[in-house]
Design a protein around this motif. Structure first.
Motif, PDB file in Angstrom:
ATOM      1  N   SER A  64       0.911  -1.292   0.105  1.00  0.00           N
ATOM      2  CA  SER A  64       0.085  -0.080  -0.102  1.00  0.00           C
ATOM      3  C   SER A  64       1.101   1.356  -0.040  1.00  0.00           C
ATOM      4  N   ALA A  65       0.415   2.244  -0.338  1.00  0.00           N
ATOM      5  CA  ALA A  65       1.003   3.786  -0.331  1.00  0.00           C
ATOM      6  C   ALA A  65       1.555   3.999   1.035  1.00  0.00           C
ATOM      7  N   PHE A  66       0.944   3.853   2.094  1.00  0.00           N
ATOM      8  CA  PHE A  66       1.222   4.052   3.473  1.00  0.00           C
ATOM      9  C   PHE A  66       2.508   3.246   3.862  1.00  0.00           C
ATOM     10  N   ALA A  67       2.445   1.819   3.273  1.00  0.00           N
ATOM     11  CA  ALA A  67       3.721   1.167   3.552  1.00  0.00           C
ATOM     12  C   ALA A  67       4.797   1.494   2.707  1.00  0.00           C
ATOM     13  N   ARG A  68       4.686   1.941   1.774  1.00  0.00           N
ATOM     14  CA  ARG A  68       5.853   2.463   0.613  1.00  0.00           C
ATOM     15  C   ARG A  68       6.518   3.653   1.450  1.00  0.00           C
ATOM     16  N   VAL A  69       5.611   4.721   2.244  1.00  0.00           N
ATOM     17  CA  VAL A  69       6.125   5.824   2.637  1.00  0.00           C
ATOM     18  C   VAL A  69       6.913   5.445   3.749  1.00  0.00           C
ATOM     19  N   ARG A  70       6.166   4.380   4.489  1.00  0.00           N
ATOM     20  CA  ARG A  70       7.116   4.035   5.841  1.00  0.00           C
ATOM     21  C   ARG A  70       8.253   3.712   5.695  1.00  0.00           C
ATOM     22  N   GLU A  71       8.388   2.708   4.570  1.00  0.00           N
ATOM     23  CA  GLU A  71       9.614   1.884   3.968  1.00  0.00           C
ATOM     24  C   GLU A  71      10.536   3.139   3.635  1.00  0.00           C
ATOM     25  N   LEU A  72      10.196   4.287   2.829  1.00  0.00           N
ATOM     26  CA  LEU A  72      11.090   5.203   2.571  1.00  0.00           C
ATOM     27  C   LEU A  72      11.631   5.874   3.621  1.00  0.00           C
ATOM     28  N   PHE A  73      10.813   5.998   4.583  1.00  0.00           N
ATOM     29  CA  PHE A  73      11.421   6.883   5.908  1.00  0.00           C
ATOM     30  C   PHE A  73      12.233   6.038   6.635  1.00  0.00           C
ATOM     31  N   SER A  74      11.872   4.763   6.740  1.00  0.00           N
ATOM     32  CA  SER A  74      12.489   3.641   7.419  1.00  0.00           C
ATOM     33  C   SER A  74      14.038   3.610   6.704  1.00  0.00           C
ATOM     34  N   ALA A  75      14.232   3.582   5.294  1.00  0.00           N
ATOM     35  CA  ALA A  75      15.140   3.488   4.736  1.00  0.00           C
ATOM     36  C   ALA A  75      16.207   4.910   4.835  1.00  0.00           C
ATOM     37  N   GLU A  76      15.426   5.994   5.191  1.00  0.00           N
ATOM     38  CA  GLU A  76      16.171   7.132   5.328  1.00  0.00           C
ATOM     39  C   GLU A  76      16.986   7.233   6.565  1.00  0.00           C
ATOM     40  N   LEU A  77      16.058   6.749   7.696  1.00  0.00           N
ATOM     41  CA  LEU A  77      16.303   6.966   9.224  1.00  0.00           C
ATOM     42  C   LEU A  77      17.670   5.761   9.338  1.00  0.00           C
ATOM     43  N   ARG A  78      17.675   4.676   8.502  1.00  0.00           N
ATOM     44  CA  ARG A  78      18.784   3.858   8.634  1.00  0.00           C
ATOM     45  C   ARG A  78      19.849   4.158   8.129  1.00  0.00           C
ATOM     46  N   GLN A  79      19.922   5.062   7.392  1.00  0.00           N
ATOM     47  CA  GLN A  79      21.514   5.716   6.801  1.00  0.00           C
ATOM     48  C   GLN A  79      22.069   6.298   7.701  1.00  0.00           C
ATOM     49  N   ILE A  80      23.673   6.182   7.488  1.00  0.00           N
ATOM     50  CA  ILE A  80      24.711   6.278   8.596  1.00  0.00           C
ATOM     51  C   ILE A  80      24.692   7.867   8.358  1.00  0.00           C
ATOM     52  N   ALA A  81      24.843   8.623   9.769  1.00  0.00           N
ATOM     53  CA  ALA A  81      24.823  10.221   9.580  1.00  0.00           C
ATOM     54  C   ALA A  81      26.293  10.375  10.010  1.00  0.00           C
ATOM     55  N   PRO A  82      26.789  11.495   9.439  1.00  0.00           N
ATOM     56  CA  PRO A  82      28.268  11.931   9.619  1.00  0.00           C
ATOM     57  C   PRO A  82      28.459  11.855  11.197  1.00  0.00           C
ATOM     58  N   PRO A  83      29.690  11.737  11.550  1.00  0.00           N
ATOM     59  CA  PRO A  83      29.878  11.664  13.032  1.00  0.00           C
ATOM     60  C   PRO A  83      29.906  13.299  13.733  1.00  0.00           C
ATOM     61  N   SER A  84      30.010  14.200  12.846  1.00  0.00           N
ATOM     62  CA  SER A  84      30.092  15.562  13.299  1.00  0.00           C
ATOM     63  C   SER A  84      28.733  16.132  13.400  1.00  0.00           C
ATOM     64  N   VAL A  85      27.548  15.342  13.192  1.00  0.00           N
ATOM     65  CA  VAL A  85      26.241  15.765  13.374  1.00  0.00           C
ATOM     66  C   VAL A  85      26.076  15.779  15.057  1.00  0.00           C
ATOM     67  N   GLY A  86      26.095  16.828  15.847  1.00  0.00           N
ATOM     68  CA  GLY A  86      25.756  16.908  17.184  1.00  0.00           C
ATOM     69  C   GLY A  86      24.711  17.734  17.640  1.00  0.00           C
ATOM     70  N   PHE A  87      25.013  18.528  18.772  1.00  0.00           N
ATOM     71  CA  PHE A  87      24.092  19.360  19.468  1.00  0.00           C
ATOM     72  C   PHE A  87      23.738  20.718  18.291  1.00  0.00           C
ATOM     73  N   TRP A  88      24.896  21.147  17.948  1.00  0.00           N
ATOM     74  CA  TRP A  88      24.407  22.342  17.151  1.00  0.00           C
ATOM     75  C   TRP A  88      24.050  22.198  15.669  1.00  0.00           C
ATOM     76  N   GLN A  89      23.951  21.069  15.272  1.00  0.00           N
ATOM     77  CA  GLN A  89      23.177  20.630  13.888  1.00  0.00           C
ATOM     78  C   GLN A  89      21.667  20.587  14.394  1.00  0.00           C
ATOM     79  N   ILE A  90      21.299  20.597  15.731  1.00  0.00           N
ATOM     80  CA  ILE A  90      20.058  20.538  15.852  1.00  0.00           C
ATOM     81  C   ILE A  90      19.231  21.628  15.744  1.00  0.00           C
ATOM     82  N   LEU A  91      20.076  22.811  15.845  1.00  0.00           N
ATOM     83  CA  LEU A  91      19.514  24.276  15.762  1.00  0.00           C
ATOM     84  C   LEU A  91      18.434  24.440  14.719  1.00  0.00           C
ATOM     85  N   GLY A  92      18.639  23.820  13.458  1.00  0.00           N
ATOM     86  CA  GLY A  92      17.879  24.262  12.185  1.00  0.00           C
ATOM     87  C   GLY A  92      16.778  23.640  12.125  1.00  0.00           C
TER      88      GLY A  92
END
Lengths: 325, 117
Positions: free
Chosen positions: A2-30
């Motif tokens: 379903s479209a909902f499951a596809r969107v969920r899968e898309l979000f999950s895939a994005e969230l599973r990606q490795i973030a750069p180590p420099s992303v810390g407190f100050w990057q949260i301001l945005g």
């Protein structure tokens, strides 16, 4: 699937990606500024239910919201305090990006960020008049007098923004239209482009060494961000409860009241007290142009650092002068 | 874009709260200036005790009164009605005083508005 499951899968895939180590407190301001913008739009829509943008009814409708509507004082308080925090965080985000030199190879996104900064300022300026009390009226009227003294274009600017050369019902209606009808669309559009470019160009990392293998994923970053979202909402809520917004006397266009601008306009106020009005407007315009051109002016790290410190010192001194004057 | 610029010669503003008259130094002591406020002629006077504004429409038959700088009175040319600097009738056929307006000087600029001043 379903479209909902596809969107969920898309979000999950994005969230599973490795973030750069420099992303810390100050990057949260945005991300926090994005949340506060959402909070402002939500509380703004709620205020629109009772607010009436006419010179005869504006003050009374705000009075009604604060004193009679269930939790109206809280919604109004969150809107007002949320705006203060939003300006503070946008400013902090801008300074953080500048001194981290995160604008390098991201010049367009820097320009969009500065535009967003100006839009937030425009939100604050147009929103202030809407309560139509003495402070709001005479604070805005002071700006009208400044604009009236700008040669050649001053009058045209007044007719465009104020609807006449006077501060009256026309100006109130226009400020309302800008505040709720135009600026939110501009802000949302700019935020979308801003985020698209962040996503496309990736989060800035100063050195190659920082691009090494990282263990944190974007889900960790989002989770950490959500904690700060809850925290910032708590701060706004606490301020709205402890320091409820007080309404001044109803605007009387014939009873002058000397008014100091809010903290975020103090540098501009100080500048206009220091030099003739038209020159002050010209200098402020140059300052904004320099801000836009920072990525090109500060190609050298030392020049960028010096320029930044000089800018902050100038703004702080002007704010102090405006506050003292 | 042109739509957003109101026509300068006639800005729509049915509930006007104030109108700029002049810079204070443009009306020396003892002088007056006649302006139109919401279609009504109004005399704005710079007097020893401060500023005053009165409707220029005589309360007798609606003629336009004039400011007499020498005698410090507002005089009606139609039936010789005279009003003092408070708008009260001094002589002639009018029975009611002139309608007053509020005056305010904000940073050397003279404004008038509706209501008793």
């Amino acid at each position: 699937m379903s479209a909902f499951a596809r969107v969920r899968e898309l979000f999950s895939a994005e969230l599973r990606q490795i973030a750069p180590p420099s992303v810390g407190f100050w990057q949260i301001l945005g991300g926090l500024t994005l949340f506060l913008l959402f909070l402002e739009i939500t509380t703004g829509i709620l205020l629109m239910v009772y607010y009436r943008p006419s010179a005869d009814e504006a003050y009374e409708s705000v009075f009604y919201i604060i004193n009679d509507v269930q939790l109206g004082w809280l919604i109004h308080g969150i809107h007002r305090w949320g705006a203060q925090l939003l300006i503070l965080l946008v400013l902090a985000h801008l300074i953080r990006v500048y001194f981290a030199e995160a604008y390098r190879e991201r010049e367009l996104n820097w320009v969009i960020g500065v535009l967003l900064f100006l839009v937030v300022g425009a939100f604050a300026f147009t929103g202030r008049l809407l309560v139509w009390d003495q402070r709001a009226f005479w604070g805005t009227d002071a700006v009208r007098r400044v604009l009236a003294e700008i040669p050649i274009v001053g009058r045209a600017i007044l007719y465009f923004l104020w609807g006449s050369t006077e501060l009256d019902a026309n100006a109130l209606l226009r400020f309302y239209v800008f505040h709720v009808g135009l600026l939110p669309w501009v802000a949302i559009g700019l935020v979308m482009i801003h985020l698209y470019l962040v996503n496309r160009q990736g989060i800035f990392q100063r050195t190659e060494a920082q691009k090494q293998q990282s263990t944190q994923t974007y889900s960790d970053v989002v989770l950490r961000g959500l904690i700060f979202v809850v925290l910032s909402f708590g701060i706004v809520l606490t301020l709205a409860v402890i320091f409820p917004v007080e309404l001044g006397n109803r605007a009387d266009p014939l009873t002058y009241q000397s008014v100091k601008p809010p903290w975020y306009f103090l540098p501009a106020y100080g500048l206009l007290k220091l030099v003739p009005k038209a020159a002050g407007v010209a200098l402020a315009s140059v300052g904004v142009l320099v801000l836009f051109g920072a990525p090109w002016l500060g190609r050298n790290s030392w020049v960028a650092w010096g320029l930044g410190m000089l800018g902050i010192a100038a703004v702080a001194l002007l704010a102090a002068y405006g506050w003292r004057w | 874009m042109a739509y957003l610029f109101p026509p300068e010669r006639r800005v729509f503003n049915p509930a006007r709260r104030r109108m700029r008259v002049a810079r204070a130094e443009e009306i020396p002591l003892g002088k007056g200036k006649q302006v139109l406020f919401d279609g009504e002629p109004v005399w704005v006077l710079h007097l020893k005790g401060g500023w005053s504004a009165f409707s220029a429409i005589c309360t007798h038959q609606g003629c336009i009164v004039h400011w007499d700088e020498k005698r410090l009175v507002l005089s009606c040319p139609c039936h010789a009605g005279l009003f003092d600097t408070n708008g009260n009738v001094l002589s002639g056929l009018p029975r009611r005083p002139l309608k007053r307006f509020r005056v305010s000087v904000v940073r050397d600029e003279v404004y008038i508005g509706p209501g008793e001043g």
